[in-house]
Design an enzyme around this catalytic site. Structure first.
Site, PDB file in Angstrom:
ATOM      1  N   ARG A  61       0.830  -1.219   0.000  1.00 40.79           N
ATOM      2  CA  ARG A  61       0.000   0.000   0.000  1.00 40.79           C
ATOM      3  C   ARG A  61       0.855   1.257   0.000  1.00 40.79           C
ATOM      4  O   ARG A  61       0.394   2.329  -0.388  1.00 40.79           O
ATOM      5  CB  ARG A  61      -0.994  -0.040   1.164  1.00 40.79           C
ATOM      6  CG  ARG A  61      -2.214  -0.868   0.824  1.00 40.79           C
ATOM      7  CD  ARG A  61      -2.995  -1.263   2.038  1.00 40.79           C
ATOM      8  NE  ARG A  61      -2.369  -2.392   2.716  1.00 40.79           N
ATOM      9  CZ  ARG A  61      -2.476  -2.649   4.004  1.00 40.79           C
ATOM     10  NH1 ARG A  61      -3.172  -1.873   4.769  1.00 40.79           N
ATOM     11  NH2 ARG A  61      -1.877  -3.709   4.524  1.00 40.79           N
ATOM     12  N   GLU A  98       5.148 -10.327  15.256  1.00 39.75           N
ATOM     13  CA  GLU A  98       4.617 -10.905  16.488  1.00 39.75           C
ATOM     14  C   GLU A  98       4.962 -12.410  16.541  1.00 39.75           C
ATOM     15  O   GLU A  98       5.364 -12.926  17.574  1.00 39.75           O
ATOM     16  CB  GLU A  98       3.109 -10.689  16.509  1.00 39.75           C
ATOM     17  CG  GLU A  98       2.543 -10.729  17.907  1.00 39.75           C
ATOM     18  CD  GLU A  98       1.059 -10.438  17.897  1.00 39.75           C
ATOM     19  OE1 GLU A  98       0.568  -9.821  16.937  1.00 39.75           O
ATOM     20  OE2 GLU A  98       0.397 -10.853  18.866  1.00 39.75           O
TER      21      GLU A  98
HETATM   22  P1  AMP Z   1       4.070  -1.855  11.853  1.00 38.04           P
HETATM   23  O1  AMP Z   1       5.325  -2.490  11.373  1.00 38.04           O
HETATM   24  O2  AMP Z   1       3.542  -2.487  13.117  1.00 38.04           O
HETATM   25  O3  AMP Z   1       4.187  -0.348  11.980  1.00 38.04           O
HETATM   26  O4  AMP Z   1       2.937  -2.183  10.784  1.00 38.04           O
HETATM   27  C1  AMP Z   1       2.863  -1.458   9.655  1.00 38.04           C
HETATM   28  C2  AMP Z   1       2.433  -2.271   8.470  1.00 38.04           C
HETATM   29  O5  AMP Z   1       1.387  -3.190   8.753  1.00 38.04           O
HETATM   30  C3  AMP Z   1       1.903  -1.332   7.399  1.00 38.04           C
HETATM   31  O6  AMP Z   1       2.425  -1.723   6.144  1.00 38.04           O
HETATM   32  C4  AMP Z   1       0.401  -1.478   7.482  1.00 38.04           C
HETATM   33  O7  AMP Z   1      -0.148  -1.486   6.204  1.00 38.04           O
HETATM   34  C5  AMP Z   1       0.146  -2.791   8.198  1.00 38.04           C
HETATM   35  N1  AMP Z   1      -0.806  -2.644   9.324  1.00 38.04           N
HETATM   36  C6  AMP Z   1      -0.524  -2.791  10.643  1.00 38.04           C
HETATM   37  N2  AMP Z   1      -1.597  -2.608  11.408  1.00 38.04           N
HETATM   38  C7  AMP Z   1      -2.620  -2.326  10.577  1.00 38.04           C
HETATM   39  C8  AMP Z   1      -4.007  -2.019  10.764  1.00 38.04           C
HETATM   40  N3  AMP Z   1      -4.587  -1.958  11.977  1.00 38.04           N
HETATM   41  N4  AMP Z   1      -4.763  -1.748   9.672  1.00 38.04           N
HETATM   42  C9  AMP Z   1      -4.204  -1.796   8.446  1.00 38.04           C
HETATM   43  N5  AMP Z   1      -2.918  -2.085   8.198  1.00 38.04           N
HETATM   44  C10 AMP Z   1      -2.118  -2.355   9.237  1.00 38.04           C
END
Ligand code: AMP
Length: 173
Positions: A61, A98
């Protein structure tokens, strides 16, 4: 569009991809012409201030918003992809999820020492993904002038993992 109007175009999907996660579905924002234009315009305005040479977008995205911003600002676009997708020589970074680990790759010759970039993804959650990309970009000697997102889940404190990097988000939750 105002933040409140933009937020109305994002759909919450409870328990996707697993129980307890509220997934922010941006396909409904993308489908709305005014919301798509407004979110790209707001992102581009913030990114322009950092005066980058390239936009680095994170699969998948981050490609949608990253390319639109690059096009609008007349910049080049560099994709960071999931393992095994890029055809030429790559550099890679692995990071903890995770459960287990994930690997992201960039073409080895995509960035040169001193290149200034802004990294774009759709959403900042824990910050793990963009922190890994920062490592990947940093390894090439390029400089990250900022990281930008459409959505920031502030309650997960993703900014804490990105110490020292200017963070911009269009919408905060
Ligand atoms: P993070 O590494 O935890 O910051 O997760 C970021 C990535 O996971 C991004 O590429 C987001 O598109 C996806 N992501 C994580 N949580 C969500 C959520 N609640 N809704 C949509 N996409 C998420």
């Amino acid at each position: 569009m105002t933040s409140a109007q933009l937020k109305k175009t994002i759909r919450d999907i409870p328990d996707f991809p697993k129980k307890g996660i509220i997934f922010k579905d941006i396909t409904t924002l993308l489908k709305d012409p005014k919301a798509l234009k407004s979110s790209v315009d707001i992102l581009a305005k913030a990114v322009a201030k950092a005066k980058p040479k390239y936009i680095v977008g994170i699969e998948s995205r981050g490609f949608i918003f990253g390319t639109a911003v690059a096009y609008k600002l007349g910049l080049g676009f560099i994709p960071v992809r999931k393992k095994g997708k890029l055809p030429y020589k790559t550099t890679s970074v692995s990071y903890d999820l995770e459960y287990g680990t994930d690997t992201l790759e960039m073409h080895a010759d995509a960035l040169k020492k001193g290149d200034k970039v802004v990294v774009i993804d759709d959403l900042l959650a824990t910050g793990g993904t963009v922190a890994a990309v920062a490592k990947l970009v940093g390894g090439s000697g390029a400089k990250i002038a900022g990281v930008a997102f459409v959505i920031e889940l502030s309650f997960l404190n993703g900014r804490d993992k990105l110490k020292g990097l200017p963070v911009f988000s269009v919408l905060q939750y």
